[in-house]
Scaffold this motif. Structure first.
Motif, PDB file in Angstrom:
ATOM      1  N   ASP A 222       3.430  52.179  45.868  1.00  0.00           N
ATOM      2  CA  ASP A 222       4.549  51.243  45.969  1.00  0.00           C
ATOM      3  C   ASP A 222       4.588  50.227  44.828  1.00  0.00           C
ATOM      4  O   ASP A 222       5.655  49.916  44.295  1.00  0.00           O
ATOM      5  CB  ASP A 222       4.474  50.487  47.303  1.00  0.00           C
ATOM      6  CG  ASP A 222       4.625  51.419  48.501  1.00  0.00           C
ATOM      7  OD1 ASP A 222       4.335  52.630  48.346  1.00  0.00           O
ATOM      8  OD2 ASP A 222       5.013  50.949  49.582  1.00  0.00           O
TER       9      ASP A 222
ATOM     10  N   ILE B 210       6.255  51.471  41.384  1.00  0.00           N
ATOM     11  CA  ILE B 210       7.643  51.930  41.319  1.00  0.00           C
ATOM     12  C   ILE B 210       8.400  51.067  40.301  1.00  0.00           C
ATOM     13  O   ILE B 210       8.317  49.828  40.332  1.00  0.00           O
ATOM     14  CB  ILE B 210       8.319  51.825  42.705  1.00  0.00           C
ATOM     15  CG1 ILE B 210       7.601  52.721  43.724  1.00  0.00           C
ATOM     16  CG2 ILE B 210       9.798  52.215  42.616  1.00  0.00           C
ATOM     17  CD1 ILE B 210       7.574  54.188  43.367  1.00  0.00           C
TER      18      ILE B 210
ATOM     19  N   TRP C 197      13.587  53.453  43.562  1.00  0.00           N
ATOM     20  CA  TRP C 197      12.938  54.633  44.149  1.00  0.00           C
ATOM     21  C   TRP C 197      13.687  55.920  43.822  1.00  0.00           C
ATOM     22  O   TRP C 197      13.237  57.005  44.201  1.00  0.00           O
ATOM     23  CB  TRP C 197      12.852  54.482  45.669  1.00  0.00           C
ATOM     24  CG  TRP C 197      11.951  53.380  46.114  1.00  0.00           C
ATOM     25  CD1 TRP C 197      12.253  52.049  46.250  1.00  0.00           C
ATOM     26  CD2 TRP C 197      10.567  53.506  46.489  1.00  0.00           C
ATOM     27  NE1 TRP C 197      11.162  51.339  46.673  1.00  0.00           N
ATOM     28  CE2 TRP C 197      10.111  52.203  46.836  1.00  0.00           C
ATOM     29  CE3 TRP C 197       9.680  54.579  46.560  1.00  0.00           C
ATOM     30  CZ2 TRP C 197       8.802  51.963  47.248  1.00  0.00           C
ATOM     31  CZ3 TRP C 197       8.385  54.333  46.988  1.00  0.00           C
ATOM     32  CH2 TRP C 197       7.947  53.048  47.318  1.00  0.00           C
TER      33      TRP C 197
ATOM     34  N   TYR D  12       5.682  60.310  45.201  1.00  0.00           N
ATOM     35  CA  TYR D  12       5.998  59.011  44.623  1.00  0.00           C
ATOM     36  C   TYR D  12       4.724  58.352  44.100  1.00  0.00           C
ATOM     37  O   TYR D  12       3.622  58.606  44.601  1.00  0.00           O
ATOM     38  CB  TYR D  12       6.608  58.091  45.681  1.00  0.00           C
ATOM     39  CG  TYR D  12       8.096  58.221  45.864  1.00  0.00           C
ATOM     40  CD1 TYR D  12       8.970  57.805  44.864  1.00  0.00           C
ATOM     41  CD2 TYR D  12       8.639  58.733  47.042  1.00  0.00           C
ATOM     42  CE1 TYR D  12      10.340  57.912  45.033  1.00  0.00           C
ATOM     43  CE2 TYR D  12      10.002  58.841  47.223  1.00  0.00           C
ATOM     44  CZ  TYR D  12      10.856  58.428  46.207  1.00  0.00           C
ATOM     45  OH  TYR D  12      12.208  58.531  46.367  1.00  0.00           O
ATOM     46  N   HIS D  13       4.884  57.493  43.112  1.00  0.00           N
ATOM     47  CA  HIS D  13       3.783  56.627  42.712  1.00  0.00           C
ATOM     48  C   HIS D  13       3.521  55.622  43.840  1.00  0.00           C
ATOM     49  O   HIS D  13       4.376  55.425  44.712  1.00  0.00           O
ATOM     50  CB  HIS D  13       4.146  55.874  41.429  1.00  0.00           C
ATOM     51  CG  HIS D  13       4.138  56.729  40.199  1.00  0.00           C
ATOM     52  ND1 HIS D  13       3.001  57.355  39.730  1.00  0.00           N
ATOM     53  CD2 HIS D  13       5.139  57.065  39.332  1.00  0.00           C
ATOM     54  CE1 HIS D  13       3.281  58.041  38.643  1.00  0.00           C
ATOM     55  NE2 HIS D  13       4.570  57.888  38.374  1.00  0.00           N
TER      56      HIS D  13
ATOM     57  N   ASP E 167       9.148  63.731  47.977  1.00  0.00           N
ATOM     58  CA  ASP E 167       8.899  62.360  48.393  1.00  0.00           C
ATOM     59  C   ASP E 167       7.416  62.072  48.610  1.00  0.00           C
ATOM     60  O   ASP E 167       7.008  60.907  48.673  1.00  0.00           O
ATOM     61  CB  ASP E 167       9.674  62.041  49.677  1.00  0.00           C
ATOM     62  CG  ASP E 167      11.155  61.806  49.420  1.00  0.00           C
ATOM     63  OD1 ASP E 167      11.587  61.958  48.261  1.00  0.00           O
ATOM     64  OD2 ASP E 167      11.890  61.487  50.378  1.00  0.00           O
TER      65      ASP E 167
ATOM     66  N   SER F   8       9.837  57.083  39.123  1.00  0.00           N
ATOM     67  CA  SER F   8       9.180  56.761  40.396  1.00  0.00           C
ATOM     68  C   SER F   8       8.289  57.896  40.896  1.00  0.00           C
ATOM     69  O   SER F   8       7.506  57.708  41.828  1.00  0.00           O
ATOM     70  CB  SER F   8      10.235  56.434  41.463  1.00  0.00           C
ATOM     71  OG  SER F   8      11.013  57.585  41.768  1.00  0.00           O
ATOM     72  N   ILE F   9       8.407  59.077  40.254  1.00  0.00           N
ATOM     73  CA  ILE F   9       7.695  60.271  40.714  1.00  0.00           C
ATOM     74  C   ILE F   9       6.481  60.566  39.840  1.00  0.00           C
ATOM     75  O   ILE F   9       6.540  60.462  38.614  1.00  0.00           O
ATOM     76  CB  ILE F   9       8.638  61.500  40.714  1.00  0.00           C
ATOM     77  CG1 ILE F   9       9.839  61.248  41.632  1.00  0.00           C
ATOM     78  CG2 ILE F   9       7.900  62.758  41.116  1.00  0.00           C
ATOM     79  CD1 ILE F   9       9.498  61.073  43.096  1.00  0.00           C
TER      80      ILE F   9
ATOM     81  N   THR G 234       6.471  55.168  52.947  1.00  0.00           N
ATOM     82  CA  THR G 234       5.966  55.245  51.576  1.00  0.00           C
ATOM     83  C   THR G 234       4.443  55.376  51.599  1.00  0.00           C
ATOM     84  O   THR G 234       3.821  55.335  52.671  1.00  0.00           O
ATOM     85  CB  THR G 234       6.346  53.989  50.769  1.00  0.00           C
ATOM     86  OG1 THR G 234       5.633  52.861  51.308  1.00  0.00           O
ATOM     87  CG2 THR G 234       7.845  53.720  50.852  1.00  0.00           C
TER      88      THR G 234
END
Length: 306
Positions: A96, A99, A109, A93-94, A90, A114-115, A221
């Motif tokens: 926000d 996404i 997500w 993540y890119h 987690d 999204s990663i 996030t």
């Protein structure tokens, strides 16, 4: 410093070696404070000698649907293995605003897009090399609450003591264990599967995962906070999980049995019961971890692997 005897040798090593930032160039990552990270001091009865060697590091991947107990299990394992640390998917993540959007217009997500896989892979390679997290990696997830009660209350003190003794007896102190906690690491063409030394896929029934996910307040996030809108689990989370993992299971049934290819060739482990308690799951995971690490160590020390 941590000391441990293995046979007639005494190993002394840094419990938390200094690791260069992941952004550093290869030539900048060679020496830190005039020594290699994870330097081992090996002493024998007849002599003392210093070897410049990195620690033996194993990455234990705990993957699975959201709300299956991955982070709780990760924290329990970390409390049992002194040389272990957690790496949270987690945290990769890119931002926000990057996404992907689901067909219904909601941010997704729970999809592979999204990663930031490239960054995660670079960090995993660094962990394998140095036996610790990069100096510039800051986790947003490590201290976040994950369940209705602390993970220690889910397992009896007697079981924790017994499992800790088993792990102490079976994992050398010079071995470091990186626990990779993520919801999507065994999907088709995953770039991180080959970097995992132990592969675990946690599962719970659909309704259990749904209830847990919908009971959560939300998620920290990179740029703020995300709260699932109504129906998000059934519209996005569950369908994504099924689509990305059905190829691992007989007849595509993600609540059924793994295929022989997934189980025997790829050595993916998943609990037989979807309703196992966390205490039962922890004991099962400890057995898997010890068995797999023994195989990896034996393979690494065999003449054919040299």
């Amino acid at each position: 410093m941590v000391k441990s005897s293995v046979g007639s040798n005494l190993y002394t090593y840094d419990a938390a070696p200094t690791v260069p930032p992941i952004s550093a160039k290869p030539d900048q990552r060679l020496l830190i404070n005039n020594q290699l990270p994870g330097q081992l001091l090996v002493s024998t009865p007849s002599s003392t000698l210093t070897t410049m060697a990195s620690p033996t590091t194993f990455i234990v991947g705990l993957s699975g649907l959201s709300s299956t107990g991955k982070t709780t299990l990760s924290r329990l394992l970390r409390s049992l293995i002194p040389s272990s640390f957690i790496l949270h998917q987690d945290d990769f993540y890119h931002p926000d605003g990057a996404i992907p959007l689901h067909a219904g217009g909601l941010q997704d997500w729970d999809c592979a897009g999204s990663i930031n896989w490239e960054y995660l892979c670079r960090v995993l390679d660094s962990v394998h090399e140095f036996g610790a997290l990069p100096a510039d990696l800051k986790s947003l997830q490590d201290d976040s609450p994950v369940g209705a009660e602390p993970e220690q209350k889910l397992v009896s003190p007697e079981t924790m003591r017994r499992l800790k003794k088993r792990l102490d007896d079976n994992i050398r102190a010079d071995v470091r264990v990186a626990i990779l906690d993520g919801f999507l690491m065994l999907h088709r063409d995953s770039p991180v599967e080959e970097r995992m030394d132990v592969k675990v896929l946690l599962r719970v029934p659909h309704e259990t995962a749904k209830q847990r996910r919908e009971a959560r307040n939300g998620y920290v996030t990179i740029e703020g906070f995300w709260t699932d809108p109504p129906g998000y689990f059934d519209k996005i989370v569950w369908p994504n999980y099924v689509d990305e993992h059905k190829y691992l299971f007989v007849d595509g049934d993600v609540e059924g049995r793994l295929t022989s290819e997934a189980e025997e060739k790829r050595r993916i482990h998943t609990p037989e019961s979807l309703d196992a308690s966390m205490e039962e799951t922890l004991e099962w995971a400890v057995n898997i971890l010890i068995s797999e690490l023994k195989l990896k160590l034996a393979s690494a020390s065999s003449p054919s692997s040299l």
